[in-house]
Design a protein around this motif. Sequence first.
Motif, PDB file in Angstrom:
ATOM      1  N   GLY A  26      -0.551 -49.489   9.292  1.00 31.00           N
ATOM      2  CA  GLY A  26      -1.343 -50.719   9.404  1.00 31.00           C
ATOM      3  C   GLY A  26      -0.995 -51.755   8.355  1.00 31.00           C
ATOM      4  N   TRP A  27       0.016 -51.468   7.530  1.00 31.34           N
ATOM      5  CA  TRP A  27       0.294 -52.332   6.377  1.00 31.34           C
ATOM      6  C   TRP A  27       1.584 -53.133   6.532  1.00 31.34           C
ATOM      7  CZ3 TRP A  27      -3.281 -48.642   5.769  1.00 31.34           C
ATOM      8  CH2 TRP A  27      -4.337 -48.887   4.891  1.00 31.34           C
ATOM      9  N   ILE A  28       2.158 -53.151   7.720  1.00 28.49           N
ATOM     10  CA  ILE A  28       3.435 -53.852   7.905  1.00 28.49           C
ATOM     11  C   ILE A  28       3.155 -55.228   8.506  1.00 28.49           C
ATOM     12  CG2 ILE A  28       5.684 -53.766   9.078  1.00 28.49           C
ATOM     13  CD1 ILE A  28       5.358 -50.648   8.941  1.00 28.49           C
ATOM     14  N   ASP A  29       3.773 -56.261   7.946  1.00 26.27           N
ATOM     15  CA  ASP A  29       3.519 -57.632   8.391  1.00 26.27           C
ATOM     16  C   ASP A  29       4.059 -57.880   9.804  1.00 26.27           C
ATOM     17  OD1 ASP A  29       2.256 -58.287   6.094  1.00 26.27           O
ATOM     18  OD2 ASP A  29       3.982 -59.309   5.175  1.00 26.27           O
ATOM     19  N   GLY A  30       3.551 -58.924  10.393  1.00 23.64           N
ATOM     20  CA  GLY A  30       4.065 -59.390  11.680  1.00 23.64           C
ATOM     21  C   GLY A  30       3.091 -59.183  12.823  1.00 23.64           C
ATOM     22  N   LEU A  31       2.146 -58.265  12.656  1.00 28.02           N
ATOM     23  CA  LEU A  31       1.216 -57.977  13.749  1.00 28.02           C
ATOM     24  C   LEU A  31      -0.132 -58.660  13.493  1.00 28.02           C
ATOM     25  CD1 LEU A  31       1.842 -54.123  14.240  1.00 28.02           C
ATOM     26  CD2 LEU A  31       2.952 -56.061  15.393  1.00 28.02           C
ATOM     27  N   SER A  32      -0.702 -59.235  14.552  1.00 29.40           N
ATOM     28  CA  SER A  32      -2.043 -59.824  14.418  1.00 29.40           C
ATOM     29  C   SER A  32      -3.060 -58.690  14.320  1.00 29.40           C
ATOM     30  CB  SER A  32      -2.349 -60.692  15.642  1.00 29.40           C
ATOM     31  OG  SER A  32      -2.509 -59.842  16.759  1.00 29.40           O
ATOM     32  N   PRO A  33      -4.278 -58.965  13.815  1.00 30.05           N
ATOM     33  CA  PRO A  33      -5.264 -57.890  13.673  1.00 30.05           C
ATOM     34  C   PRO A  33      -5.507 -57.117  14.971  1.00 30.05           C
ATOM     35  CG  PRO A  33      -6.013 -59.844  12.533  1.00 30.05           C
ATOM     36  CD  PRO A  33      -4.755 -60.237  13.256  1.00 30.05           C
ATOM     37  N   ALA A  34      -5.441 -57.785  16.113  1.00 33.28           N
ATOM     38  CA  ALA A  34      -5.748 -57.103  17.382  1.00 33.28           C
ATOM     39  C   ALA A  34      -4.736 -56.022  17.741  1.00 33.28           C
ATOM     40  CB  ALA A  34      -5.833 -58.125  18.514  1.00 33.28           C
ATOM     41  N   ALA A  68      -0.075 -34.093  -3.496  1.00 30.34           N
ATOM     42  CA  ALA A  68      -1.049 -34.751  -2.618  1.00 30.34           C
ATOM     43  C   ALA A  68      -0.279 -35.549  -1.577  1.00 30.34           C
ATOM     44  CB  ALA A  68      -1.948 -35.687  -3.413  1.00 30.34           C
ATOM     45  N   GLY A  69      -0.855 -35.662  -0.383  1.00 33.72           N
ATOM     46  CA  GLY A  69      -0.239 -36.462   0.669  1.00 33.72           C
ATOM     47  C   GLY A  69      -1.310 -37.209   1.433  1.00 33.72           C
ATOM     48  N   PHE A  70      -0.862 -38.056   2.351  1.00 34.77           N
ATOM     49  CA  PHE A  70      -1.795 -38.923   3.071  1.00 34.77           C
ATOM     50  C   PHE A  70      -1.709 -38.692   4.577  1.00 34.77           C
ATOM     51  CE2 PHE A  70      -0.598 -41.152  -0.846  1.00 34.77           C
ATOM     52  CZ  PHE A  70      -1.848 -41.118  -1.454  1.00 34.77           C
ATOM     53  N   ARG A  71      -2.780 -38.112   5.122  1.00 36.18           N
ATOM     54  CA  ARG A  71      -2.848 -37.979   6.579  1.00 36.18           C
ATOM     55  C   ARG A  71      -3.060 -39.375   7.166  1.00 36.18           C
ATOM     56  NH1 ARG A  71      -6.528 -34.519   4.180  1.00 36.18           N
ATOM     57  NH2 ARG A  71      -6.089 -32.291   4.339  1.00 36.18           N
ATOM     58  N   PRO A  72      -2.385 -39.677   8.263  1.00 37.19           N
ATOM     59  CA  PRO A  72      -2.651 -40.968   8.909  1.00 37.19           C
ATOM     60  C   PRO A  72      -3.911 -40.854   9.770  1.00 37.19           C
ATOM     61  CG  PRO A  72      -0.650 -39.936   9.803  1.00 37.19           C
ATOM     62  CD  PRO A  72      -1.292 -38.934   8.909  1.00 37.19           C
ATOM     63  N   GLY A  73      -5.044 -41.278   9.220  1.00 36.19           N
ATOM     64  CA  GLY A  73      -6.327 -41.089   9.903  1.00 36.19           C
ATOM     65  C   GLY A  73      -6.696 -42.283  10.775  1.00 36.19           C
ATOM     66  N   PRO A  90      -5.245 -44.018   5.057  1.00 33.34           N
ATOM     67  CA  PRO A  90      -4.803 -42.775   4.414  1.00 33.34           C
ATOM     68  C   PRO A  90      -5.973 -41.841   4.148  1.00 33.34           C
ATOM     69  CG  PRO A  90      -4.889 -44.573   2.812  1.00 33.34           C
ATOM     70  CD  PRO A  90      -5.257 -45.172   4.140  1.00 33.34           C
ATOM     71  N   VAL A  91      -5.843 -40.583   4.531  1.00 33.48           N
ATOM     72  CA  VAL A  91      -6.841 -39.546   4.212  1.00 33.48           C
ATOM     73  C   VAL A  91      -6.124 -38.539   3.310  1.00 33.48           C
ATOM     74  CG1 VAL A  91      -8.410 -37.807   5.127  1.00 33.48           C
ATOM     75  CG2 VAL A  91      -7.985 -39.908   6.436  1.00 33.48           C
ATOM     76  N   LYS A  92      -6.471 -38.627   2.031  1.00 32.51           N
ATOM     77  CA  LYS A  92      -5.737 -37.849   1.012  1.00 32.51           C
ATOM     78  C   LYS A  92      -5.992 -36.346   1.145  1.00 32.51           C
ATOM     79  CE  LYS A  92      -5.573 -37.455  -4.052  1.00 32.51           C
ATOM     80  NZ  LYS A  92      -6.080 -38.057  -5.303  1.00 32.51           N
ATOM     81  N   GLY A  93      -4.942 -35.570   0.990  1.00 35.14           N
ATOM     82  CA  GLY A  93      -5.078 -34.119   0.950  1.00 35.14           C
ATOM     83  C   GLY A  93      -4.292 -33.563  -0.219  1.00 35.14           C
ATOM     84  N   GLN A  94      -4.966 -32.833  -1.104  1.00 32.14           N
ATOM     85  CA  GLN A  94      -4.269 -32.137  -2.196  1.00 32.14           C
ATOM     86  C   GLN A  94      -3.973 -30.714  -1.759  1.00 32.14           C
ATOM     87  OE1 GLN A  94      -5.880 -32.496  -6.228  1.00 32.14           O
ATOM     88  NE2 GLN A  94      -7.333 -34.038  -5.488  1.00 32.14           N
ATOM     89  N   MET A  95      -2.847 -30.210  -2.188  1.00 29.73           N
ATOM     90  CA  MET A  95      -2.478 -28.812  -1.920  1.00 29.73           C
ATOM     91  C   MET A  95      -1.819 -28.225  -3.161  1.00 29.73           C
ATOM     92  SD  MET A  95      -1.060 -28.651   2.001  1.00 29.73           S
ATOM     93  CE  MET A  95      -1.003 -26.882   2.037  1.00 29.73           C
ATOM     94  N   GLY A 106      -7.964 -44.049  -0.693  1.00 26.70           N
ATOM     95  CA  GLY A 106      -6.855 -44.979  -0.500  1.00 26.70           C
ATOM     96  C   GLY A 106      -5.527 -44.266  -0.753  1.00 26.70           C
ATOM     97  N   PHE A 107      -4.579 -44.998  -1.344  1.00 31.77           N
ATOM     98  CA  PHE A 107      -3.250 -44.410  -1.597  1.00 31.77           C
ATOM     99  C   PHE A 107      -3.125 -43.857  -3.030  1.00 31.77           C
ATOM    100  CE2 PHE A 107      -2.130 -47.087   2.104  1.00 31.77           C
ATOM    101  CZ  PHE A 107      -1.513 -46.122   2.887  1.00 31.77           C
ATOM    102  N   ASP A 108      -4.228 -43.438  -3.626  1.00 32.36           N
ATOM    103  CA  ASP A 108      -4.194 -42.817  -4.958  1.00 32.36           C
ATOM    104  C   ASP A 108      -3.701 -41.375  -4.802  1.00 32.36           C
ATOM    105  OD1 ASP A 108      -4.670 -41.575  -7.343  1.00 32.36           O
ATOM    106  OD2 ASP A 108      -6.720 -42.315  -7.583  1.00 32.36           O
ATOM    107  N   ASP A 109      -2.492 -41.117  -5.281  1.00 34.22           N
ATOM    108  CA  ASP A 109      -1.903 -39.787  -5.038  1.00 34.22           C
ATOM    109  C   ASP A 109      -2.039 -38.846  -6.239  1.00 34.22           C
ATOM    110  OD1 ASP A 109      -0.075 -40.803  -6.800  1.00 34.22           O
ATOM    111  OD2 ASP A 109       1.675 -40.535  -5.492  1.00 34.22           O
TER     112      ASP A 109
END
Length: 389
Positions: free
Chosen positions: A223-231, A318-323, A238-243, A284-287
């Motif tokens: 969702g963070w790449i430019d060029g696309l309108s909000p719609a 830690a990683g980020f699930r695409p939620g 990001p849904v953080k997961g520690q392992m 967020g993206f705090d790893d």
Amino acid sequence: MVSAPSFHSDSAKPTVAVIGAGVIGLSIAWRLAAAGCRVEVFDRGAAGRGASHAAGGMLAACVETEPGEESLLPLTRASQDLWPAFAAALEAASGMAVDLRTEGTMVIALNADDAAKVRFLHDFQTKLGLPVEWLSGAEVRRREPYLQPGVAGALFCAGDHQVDNRKVAAALHTAALRAGAAVHEYAEVGRIEIRGGRAVGVQVGDRLFEADRVVLAAGAWSGWIDGLSPAVRPPVRPVKGQMLCLRMDARLPLLRHVVWTPGTYLIPRLDGRLLVGATTEERGFDDRLTAGGQFALLEGAWRALPGIAELPIEEAWAGFRPGTRDDAPILGLSEVEGLVYATGHHRNGILLTPVTADSVARLVLTGESDPVIRPFALDRFAQPKGAAA
Ligand code: FAD
Ligand code: GLY
């Protein structure tokens, strides 16, 4: 901006730019390149180092199904069925092992309270027609003798397997390259280029890579790449997961099955690693790793398998699930012509790799949407007309 000269092809097959070299982007690239498309994959870092590197590799269509997630089941089961052939084809195409293990998965109850919860899950999954069975405490201990002696019972699913997700990502990278795809690492897509309502390529630095189709497979960053309108911007967070990972003696492993215990799961690998996962955090993206997160994992694992107290800790990450809002992926065509979504796989991206690769490749090649992915189009999140923003 300069156009890269090499990319547009005259062939009847579409040229494709894939954003993201995780298991999702790489598997689609492999399928499309093998079908004769000219494919270029772009990743902001090294291939396969996002969530695909952080994951546990469980193929848990059954035991991870909880109330409220029934609509995902046809997709997860379809992909689970595809995994054995997918793994064999991937190993053949890459010449690399992916370590598909088929011992099955247990959800264990350590005491009477746990047993009530696991029984509830067992009843719920049985009503859905899932192939789960109940094991007595004695039977659990017979199968896994190093578990805590008081274990009260377990739900067992013989069909919930595991793969080594890091090996899968590496094999997909090789298979995609061997099929003719180009994989550009350290090549961040800054913008999806849209002209006249159509995606025409991707911008990397000051170069425009033109393509007939753009596949958005950038995981938690989609969702963070430019060029696309909000719609048309996919609402992925990001849904953080520690392992963490412990080192067992591979000749005398403490565990053979994947085991779920309250708040924690344990995944024994063939090489003696024992993965312990995972937290679920909205940060967020705090790893950064946290004391609380790592403590919770170790405590949960130790309660189930006391022998881990002696094992060395090999790695923690830690990683980020695409939620997404409904925890289901976003798959299919966009309102922007030429743009295809393959993102939002949340907790199940490794499991869902085969079905995503096949159905998205088919969509790109033929324009046809496989019935199994139709419920997962972006428009399910559209605001009803007249609704307040
Ligand atoms: P990623 O692997 O994250 O790949 C996306 C790629 O896009 C990244 O390499 C990134 O660098 C790249 N990218 C981002 N922005 C850009 C840009 N602008 N330009 C170019 N490239 C870009 N799933 C399971 O099925 N089973 C499990 O047991 C399991 N366990 C998990 C445990 C944890 C701790 C976590 C975090 C996840 C787990 N998952 C599991 C979920 C699974 O890992 C993900 O759903 C899956 O890896 C998503 O794959 P992906 O390719 O979409 O994303
Ligand atoms: N599917 C396991 C996890 O996301 O932690």
